[in-house]
Design a protein around this motif. Structure first.
Motif, PDB file in Angstrom:
ATOM      1  N   SER A 119       0.866  -1.177   0.000  1.00  5.10           N
ATOM      2  CA  SER A 119       0.000   0.000   0.000  1.00  5.10           C
ATOM      3  C   SER A 119       0.904   1.228   0.000  1.00  5.10           C
ATOM      4  O   SER A 119       2.110   1.117   0.225  1.00  5.10           O
ATOM      5  N   PRO A 120       0.377   2.427  -0.299  1.00  8.54           N
ATOM      6  CA  PRO A 120       1.233   3.613  -0.280  1.00  8.54           C
ATOM      7  C   PRO A 120       2.012   3.713   1.030  1.00  8.54           C
ATOM      8  O   PRO A 120       1.427   3.694   2.122  1.00  8.54           O
ATOM      9  N   THR A 121       3.332   3.772   0.904  1.00  8.82           N
ATOM     10  CA  THR A 121       4.205   3.708   2.080  1.00  8.82           C
ATOM     11  C   THR A 121       5.182   4.868   2.067  1.00  8.82           C
ATOM     12  O   THR A 121       5.851   5.119   1.055  1.00  8.82           O
ATOM     13  N   GLU A 122       5.285   5.553   3.201  1.00  7.09           N
ATOM     14  CA  GLU A 122       6.231   6.656   3.338  1.00  7.09           C
ATOM     15  C   GLU A 122       7.582   6.101   3.784  1.00  7.09           C
ATOM     16  O   GLU A 122       7.678   5.384   4.779  1.00  7.09           O
ATOM     17  N   LEU A 123       8.633   6.419   3.011  1.00  5.04           N
ATOM     18  CA  LEU A 123       9.958   5.865   3.265  1.00  5.04           C
ATOM     19  C   LEU A 123      10.981   6.980   3.410  1.00  5.04           C
ATOM     20  O   LEU A 123      10.877   8.028   2.764  1.00  5.04           O
ATOM     21  N   PRO A 124      11.994   6.763   4.285  1.00  6.59           N
ATOM     22  CA  PRO A 124      13.028   7.794   4.469  1.00  6.59           C
ATOM     23  C   PRO A 124      13.893   7.924   3.228  1.00  6.59           C
ATOM     24  O   PRO A 124      14.255   6.931   2.590  1.00  6.59           O
ATOM     25  N   CYS A 125      14.196   9.151   2.849  1.00  4.27           N
ATOM     26  CA  CYS A 125      15.019   9.394   1.656  1.00  4.27           C
ATOM     27  C   CYS A 125      15.880  10.614   1.917  1.00  4.27           C
ATOM     28  O   CYS A 125      15.466  11.750   1.692  1.00  4.27           O
ATOM     29  N   ASN A 181      15.396  15.853   6.524  1.00  2.00           N
ATOM     30  CA  ASN A 181      14.838  14.561   6.906  1.00  2.00           C
ATOM     31  C   ASN A 181      13.673  14.243   5.975  1.00  2.00           C
ATOM     32  O   ASN A 181      12.528  14.132   6.391  1.00  2.00           O
ATOM     33  N   GLU A 182      13.983  14.121   4.639  1.00  2.00           N
ATOM     34  CA  GLU A 182      12.944  13.959   3.645  1.00  2.00           C
ATOM     35  C   GLU A 182      12.420  12.536   3.612  1.00  2.00           C
ATOM     36  O   GLU A 182      13.085  11.590   4.038  1.00  2.00           O
ATOM     37  N   THR A 183      11.225  12.425   3.066  1.00  2.00           N
ATOM     38  CA  THR A 183      10.632  11.107   2.843  1.00  2.00           C
ATOM     39  C   THR A 183      10.027  11.083   1.441  1.00  2.00           C
ATOM     40  O   THR A 183       9.771  12.118   0.831  1.00  2.00           O
ATOM     41  N   ILE A 184       9.820   9.881   0.927  1.00  2.00           N
ATOM     42  CA  ILE A 184       9.124   9.705  -0.349  1.00  2.00           C
ATOM     43  C   ILE A 184       8.030   8.663  -0.120  1.00  2.00           C
ATOM     44  O   ILE A 184       8.105   7.856   0.804  1.00  2.00           O
ATOM     45  N   VAL A 185       7.026   8.691  -0.983  1.00  2.00           N
ATOM     46  CA  VAL A 185       5.928   7.733  -0.886  1.00  2.00           C
ATOM     47  C   VAL A 185       6.008   6.799  -2.087  1.00  2.00           C
ATOM     48  O   VAL A 185       6.045   7.247  -3.242  1.00  2.00           O
ATOM     49  N   MET A 186       6.057   5.482  -1.811  1.00  2.00           N
ATOM     50  CA  MET A 186       6.104   4.487  -2.873  1.00  2.00           C
ATOM     51  C   MET A 186       4.831   3.663  -2.888  1.00  2.00           C
ATOM     52  O   MET A 186       4.228   3.410  -1.838  1.00  2.00           O
ATOM     53  N   ASN A 187       4.439   3.235  -4.119  1.00  2.00           N
ATOM     54  CA  ASN A 187       3.235   2.429  -4.309  1.00  2.00           C
ATOM     55  C   ASN A 187       3.594   1.108  -4.984  1.00  2.00           C
ATOM     56  O   ASN A 187       4.721   0.907  -5.452  1.00  2.00           O
ATOM     57  N   GLN A 188       2.617   0.246  -5.084  1.00  2.43           N
ATOM     58  CA  GLN A 188       2.831  -1.029  -5.751  1.00  2.43           C
ATOM     59  C   GLN A 188       3.182  -0.832  -7.235  1.00  2.43           C
ATOM     60  O   GLN A 188       3.893  -1.637  -7.832  1.00  2.43           O
ATOM     61  N   SER A 189       2.722   0.266  -7.838  1.00 10.62           N
ATOM     62  CA  SER A 189       3.004   0.523  -9.253  1.00 10.62           C
ATOM     63  C   SER A 189       4.434   0.986  -9.488  1.00 10.62           C
ATOM     64  O   SER A 189       4.902   0.996 -10.631  1.00 10.62           O
ATOM     65  N   ASP A 190       5.155   1.401  -8.428  1.00 16.25           N
ATOM     66  CA  ASP A 190       6.551   1.780  -8.573  1.00 16.25           C
ATOM     67  C   ASP A 190       7.416   0.527  -8.690  1.00 16.25           C
ATOM     68  O   ASP A 190       6.945  -0.598  -8.505  1.00 16.25           O
ATOM     69  N   VAL A 191       8.696   0.724  -9.020  1.00 19.70           N
ATOM     70  CA  VAL A 191       9.581  -0.419  -9.268  1.00 19.70           C
ATOM     71  C   VAL A 191      10.838  -0.285  -8.415  1.00 19.70           C
ATOM     72  O   VAL A 191      11.541   0.724  -8.475  1.00 19.70           O
TER      73      VAL A 191
END
Length: 692
Positions: free
Chosen positions: A357-363, A370-380
């Motif tokens: 599911s949409p997940t916020e990850l540290p980047c 202290n940025e984060t990005i959101v990844m989904n199942q459609s990402d690779v």
């Protein structure tokens, strides 16, 4: 040592070039059908900005690349001619223009003068169109009471009739055509009965005398044979290559073949004589620049290719493969803590299971951020980089010695990676794009692979099978194929096409050496250095312009020219020497052009000129493709063009480029696709399929 013959099979409109070399080898490879397209070059580890100019020139020949799968492949030898023709302002000229008025009353039917002391026209005419003209220089200054041309069938039913009575023209059928000439009258009769004996009557009435004559005219047994009327494009009379060179210097080939210079061509109606009904001795490639291949030696291999390509009884072009692709941006994040790494590993685990599911990850990218990005199942997820060296100025920028790719990672091992770690992923998908690919184009890709060396062929096939491919400047984007199963089907077609085409190449090479042995008694070695397949309704049109491919056979292989070194590997391996050395031992190079279809050709067949009718002043240096010096042809009444009702597997052998052989010099043979001239709105019943 044995002479070597190198066979070049040119794609569907022209050429299987076979080069036969004396004492070592000659081969040439036109295969560069741009399977070194953008994504393949990338997958081979070549950065976009570092590609050579030569390779860049060939990338344009394949204008669609989908994640390692290359589509819309064009014939490299003629790739930019299509653009040239699309820009050319074509001027239609009458068949009689430039032809001097005869001093005697002359009647001509499809290119042959009808003799007054005979009652029949020699040979047979193509039923699509019978062009009849009645001309006389005296008629330039003398009025006639009546000039009549009439064509009837065996039952004396009028099929076509045109007349001038006291200067008033009359045409029997509106589907036919009539033209009043300054020195007479011309009429074109269309859609005649096949295999028929017709009666042609011409009458001339003047105040001083009356004359008339009848002749029998036989039509051919079908619409793909008989002396035909066709349309071909030629250079205009005022074309001047010397002036173009003076104006544009070394850039002349680029400018003339690009949109920077307006060009025009002259389209003329010409008679294309049926070689089976010729009154000339059998054509000989050393005398006439071409000869006919009626051996049937290539028929089985050509039909095997056709069977695997079509699979079913349905027309191949009805099978359109729709593939969707999506382009994504490739991004990276620095992982400096074990906690962040564990978070990423858990996300990758869910993604692999298809449950993300949409997940916020540290980047982390910049200090104190202290940025984060959101990844989904459609990402690779692409890779985790280890053994990374941090930039002293910015610890969030790093180069990693090793990448653990997605298809090789074991998530339990990822957790144990030594920090710092760089994760690479693709996100921000662009709208999906759909490509429609006709089945014949897939066959063409397979055909091109048939003349590559095994190593290159394996690299290409591996690239074709990838579901995603890095591409673009700096490999900063990912092209993802959304129809994985469709790609598997497509790859299978390409593989089977390549296998069938390889057998055809082997048959061609064997046949070439045997042909020359029978002809001259000389042993040779033949190598097919280029092969082309053309299906005129599968995105691969014929080229209806009279030309000679190159000014010399060595023109194909000059540094920075048509073929980069990779395209020559197979030929050089078979010949055991570099092309530059093999060119010293050429016996002959030629194009074997064969009918690859299940029936005779009715759409855009090939015509070849008898070079004994060619004057040097009729050909001139031209540039229909950048970096290739070619020749094009001016029309002349003296030219004699031929074709034949080719059965499946039959063809022509002709000289595509001037060169020297033992005790013989080859001038190059003008050739062209041509269109049968039919009645208005009539079209061919089936496409052309051919190998070159």
């Amino acid at each position: 040592t044995k002479p070597i013959s190198s066979c070049l099979l040119h794609f569907a409109f022209l050429f299987c070039q076979t080069a036969m070399l004396a004492s070592t080898n000659h081969a040439a490879s036109l295969w560069l059908l741009a399977l070194f397209a953008t994504s393949f070059l990338m997958s081979a580890g070549m950065r976009d900005e570092k590609r050579s100019q030569v390779e860049n020139r060939f990338v344009h020949a394949t204008d669609t690349t989908m994640g390692g799968m290359v589509f819309n492949v064009q014939d490299v030898a003629h790739s930019s001619i299509y653009e040239y023709l699309s820009r050319a302002a074509v001027v239609e000229e009458l068949a009689e223009k430039g032809s001097s008025s005869p001093q005697k009353f002359t009647v001509k039917a499809n290119g042959r003068d009808l003799e007054w002391d005979k009652d029949a026209r020699q040979g047979r005419v193509n039923p699509n169109r019978l062009k009849i003209s009645a001309r006389w220089a005296e008629l330039l200054s003398v009025n006639v009471s009546k000039l009549m041309i009439k064509l009837s069938d065996a039952q004396e039913k009028e099929l076509c009739s045109a007349s001038l009575v006291e200067g008033v023209p009359h045409l029997l059928r509106q589907s036919d055509q009539m033209r009043r000439l300054k020195d007479g009258l011309a009429v074109a009769c269309h859609d005649l009965p096949v295999n028929a004996e017709l009666q042609l009557r011409v009458e001339l009435e003047r105040t001083s005398d009356t004359r008339g004559q009848s002749w029998k005219v036989k039509t051919a047994s079908d619409f793909s044979s008989g002396d035909a009327q066709g349309r071909i494009m030629f250079l205009p009379p005022d074309y001047n290559s010397t002036e173009l060179q003076r104006m544009h210097g070394e850039l002349v080939s680029h400018i003339v073949s690009s949109k920077q210079l307006e060009n025009r061509l002259i389209a003329r109606e010409v008679t294309i004589f049926d070689a089976d009904y010729s009154d000339q001795p059998p054509m000989d490639i050393r005398v006439n620049g071409f000869e006919l291949d009626k051996s049937g030696d290539l028929r089985e291999a050509a039909q095997a290719f056709l069977q695997q390509l079509h699979v079913s009884n349905e027309e191949a072009t009805k099978e359109i493969y729709k593939l969707r692709r999506q382009t994504m941006s490739i991004k990276t994040c620095a992982i400096l803590t074990r906690e962040d790494l564990n978070t990423w590993v858990q996300a990758a685990k869910h993604h692999t299971a298809g449950k993300m599911s949409p997940t916020e990850l540290p980047c982390r990218k910049e200090p104190d951020e202290n940025e984060t990005i959101v990844m989904n199942q459609s990402d690779v997820f692409l890779s985790f980089g280890e053994k990374c060296r941090q930039n002293p100025q910015n610890k969030y920028e790093m180069d990693c010695e090793k990448k653990v790719e997605k298809d090789k990672w074991f998530l339990g091992r990822i957790v144990q990676l030594q920090l710092p770690v760089k994760v690479e992923f693709a996100t921000d998908p662009w709208p999906a794009q759909t490509e429609e690919i006709p089945r014949p184009q897939l066959g063409l890709i397979g055909v091109t692979l048939a003349t590559t060396d095994p190593e290159t062929r394996d690299l290409i096939m591996k690239s074709l099978q990838k579901e995603a491919e890095r591409t673009g400047p700096g490999l900063a984007t990912l092209v993802k194929v959304l129809d994985v199963e469709e790609v598997k089907v497509i790859t299978d077609i390409i593989v089977r096409s390549a296998e069938a085409a390889q057998k055809l190449v082997a048959a061609m090479e064997h046949r070439s050496s045997q042909w020359w042995k029978n002809k001259t008694g000389t042993d040779t070695k033949s190598v097919c250095f280029h092969m082309n397949y053309r299906h005129t309704r599968g995105g691969m049109d014929g080229l209806p312009v009279a030309h000679i491919d190159a000014i010399h056979v060595a023109e194909w292989f000059k540094p920075g020219g048509a073929f980069p070194p990779k395209s020559l590997h197979r030929a050089e391996q078979l010949l055991g020497m570099p092309i530059k050395d093999a060119l010293k031992h050429v016996v002959v190079t030629f194009n074997e052009w064969i009918n690859a279809g299940p029936e005779t050709i009715v759409e855009l067949p090939l015509t070849v000129m008898d070079t004994t009718t060619l004057d040097r002043k009729d050909v001139e240096l031209a540039w229909v493709q950048a970096m290739l010096d070619s020749k094009m042809v001016r029309w002349s009444e003296a030219h004699r063009w031929y074709y034949r009702n080719l059965q499946p597997g039959d063809g022509y052998m002709f000289i595509t480029s001037p060169h020297e052989g033992p005790e013989h010099s080859y001038s190059g043979t003008p050739h062209s696709a041509f269109r049968f001239i039919r009645k208005e709105n009539a079209t061919a019943s089936r496409p052309r399929q051919s190998f070159e």
